[in-house]
Design an enzyme around this catalytic site. Structure first.
Site, PDB file in Angstrom:
ATOM      1  N   SER A   1       3.096   1.933   3.975  1.00  0.00           N
ATOM      2  CA  SER A   1       4.337   1.298   4.419  1.00  0.00           C
ATOM      3  C   SER A   1       5.193   0.959   3.209  1.00  0.00           C
ATOM      4  CB  SER A   1       4.018   0.048   5.245  1.00  0.00           C
ATOM      5  OG  SER A   1       5.179  -0.421   5.893  1.00  0.00           O
ATOM      6  N   ASN A   2       6.178   0.118   3.388  1.00  0.00           N
ATOM      7  CA  ASN A   2       7.044  -0.314   2.283  1.00  0.00           C
ATOM      8  C   ASN A   2       7.477  -1.743   2.570  1.00  0.00           C
ATOM      9  OD1 ASN A   2       9.644  -0.333   3.801  1.00  0.00           O
ATOM     10  ND2 ASN A   2       9.073   1.804   4.112  1.00  0.00           N
TER      11      ASN A   2
END
Ligand SMILES: Cc1cc2nc3c(=O)[nH]c(=O)nc-3n(C[C@H](O)[C@H](O)[C@H](O)COP(=O)(O)O)c2cc1C
Length: 416
Positions: free
Chosen positions: A226-227
């Protein structure tokens, strides 16, 4: 410090309500003028007559007039009481009262008065330790603190009803008094932030789709790629578009933000789910804003079971490219206006211009996520808005809401 101060004491329906009589007495002893409001539940534990005797002021219990012949005291003018008071002390603050206050409810005299009262509020909780540690109660406490209410920590010790020891005891009167002194020492309350000026209804009846937040691409049931996108920029777009009269669908990845009122929200986790939701909504949309930070790639074969240390994680995790959602909507053609983001770390604004053409977008907001006060997680943003004619407009640094409004105003001029 408290001499001559006008305080409303709100009493909730807790077994600790009897202690608020001692608190009322202490406040009077220190020179406060005290008026008391009792909830209906509080009157199962203590009486208005007790507080009237201690404070010299009739205690209030009713918002509405009651039937003739009824012995209940007359209704209280909550607006007049709000104008009179300089501070409020809610003691005991029950789990129920904290919830109603946090939710902005006004379903009895005390909560109605609290909404009408713009001054400082001190809340002294008392409840069973399981109630106090319940996530719903903790959520309400956090909400109230964020709203500026001084919610005191309950005391530790023996609890009523054989509950043993724990957190949940009504804070001592001395602690409540000292919190009240702090409130007065802090001077007049800060004025509440002004509501943002009403936006022009540039998107009246327009169908607006906004994507927000990160996506999560599963590696196995407990790991994902993810980020750090917080979703704030997309949520600001959704709220601004709503306030500009749009009918807004927010397609949101996993974020910690409350769903905006008056906006339809579709919650998704992965890029593929976000794509499905956006492609379903795009054909009938007038405007699509791609503010989500969609993961570029995903594990080729997510494991259905938790991978052991080292297994397919170190060196061997193979990734496949995720679809480019904005490019797919761009390729649909049509007259809808598409706004993208180019969150870059190092690349210049030329990259935004390249994206604009390659994906068939009308506007691209370029920002450098390495800049302080821009991009991921920040409250503010600074972007360069690039258009099809080679125009570049600098927006910000400004709140994400203000940046969203400016971009939407530009997008509105491009609508057919
Ligand atoms: C004997 C008894 C003791 C209670 N003590 C508490 C308490 O200490 N804290 C609490 O939050 N609720 C307590 N409750 C539950 C509240 O009275 C109930 O949630 C009520 O709806 C609260 O109303 P109010 O918030 O309008 O005062 C108690 C209930 C009973 C019957």
């Amino acid at each position: 410090m408290l001499r001559g101060r006008k305080v409303v004491l709100g009493v909730g329906g807790s077994v600790a309500a009897y202690k608020s009589a001692a608190l009322a007495r202490e406040l009077v002893r220190r020179g406060c003028a005290v008026r008391t409001m009792l909830t209906a539940a509080a009157q199962h534990f203590v009486t208005p007559a007790l507080f009237a005797a201690l404070t010299g002021e009739a205690a209030a219990t009713a918002l509405f007039p009651v039937r003739q012949g009824d012995a209940t005291p007359p209704p209280t003018d909550h607006v007049a009481w709000a104008a009179w008071a300089e501070a409020a002390v809610i003691a005991p603050a029950t789990a129920d009262l904290l919830g109603r206050m946090a939710g902005g409810l006004a379903d009895d005299l005390l909560t109605t008065w609290l909404l009408a009262f713009p001054g400082p509020v001190v809340a002294a909780p008392a409840m069973n330790r399981h109630m106090w540690s319940h996530p719903a109660v903790q959520r309400n406490v956090a909400r109230l603190r964020a709203d500026g209410v001084r919610v005191l920590q309950p005391g530790f010790g023996a609890l009523a009803a054989g509950e043993g020891e724990g957190w949940g005891r009504l804070p001592d009167a001395a602690d409540v008094v000292s919190a009240l002194e702090d409130v007065f020492a802090a001077g007049p309350p800060r004025p509440r932030p002004e509501l943002p000026p009403p936006c022009p209804p540039l998107l009246r009846e327009r169908a607006v789709v906004v994507t927000a937040g990160p996506t999560r691409e599963p590696i196995d049931p407990v790991r994902f790629i993810s980020n750090p996108s917080s979703g704030r920029m997309g949520y600001a777009f959704a709220e601004a578009a709503r306030d500009m009269g749009g009918r807004v669908l927010l397609v949101s990845g996993p974020v910690a933000l409350p769903p905006p009122a008056g906006v339809d929200v579709v919650s998704v986790t992965t890029a593929l789910q976000m794509r499905d939701a956006v492609l379903a909504a795009a054909p009938t949309a007038d405007l699509v804003v791609f503010a989500a930070a969609v993961a570029d790639s995903r594990p080729a074969e997510p494991s259905a079971t938790k991978l052991k240390k080292g297994q397919a994680l170190e060196g061997t995790l193979s990734l496949v490219r995720n679809p480019d959602i904005s490019a797919e909507v761009g390729a649909m053609g049509g007259r809808r206006v598409l706004v993208g983001f180019a969150a870059e770390a190092g690349a210049g604004v030329e990259e935004a211009e390249r994206k604009l053409r390659a994906k068939g977008l009308q506007l691209v907001a370029f920002n450098d996520v390495r800049e302080a006060g821009a991009g991921f997680g920040a409250e503010t943003n600074r972007v360069v808005l690039v258009d099809r004619d080679g125009g570049r407009e600098e927006i910000g640094p400004a709140s994400k809401r203000a940046v969203a409004e400016r971009i939407l105003a530009r997008a509105a001029t491009l609508l057919p």
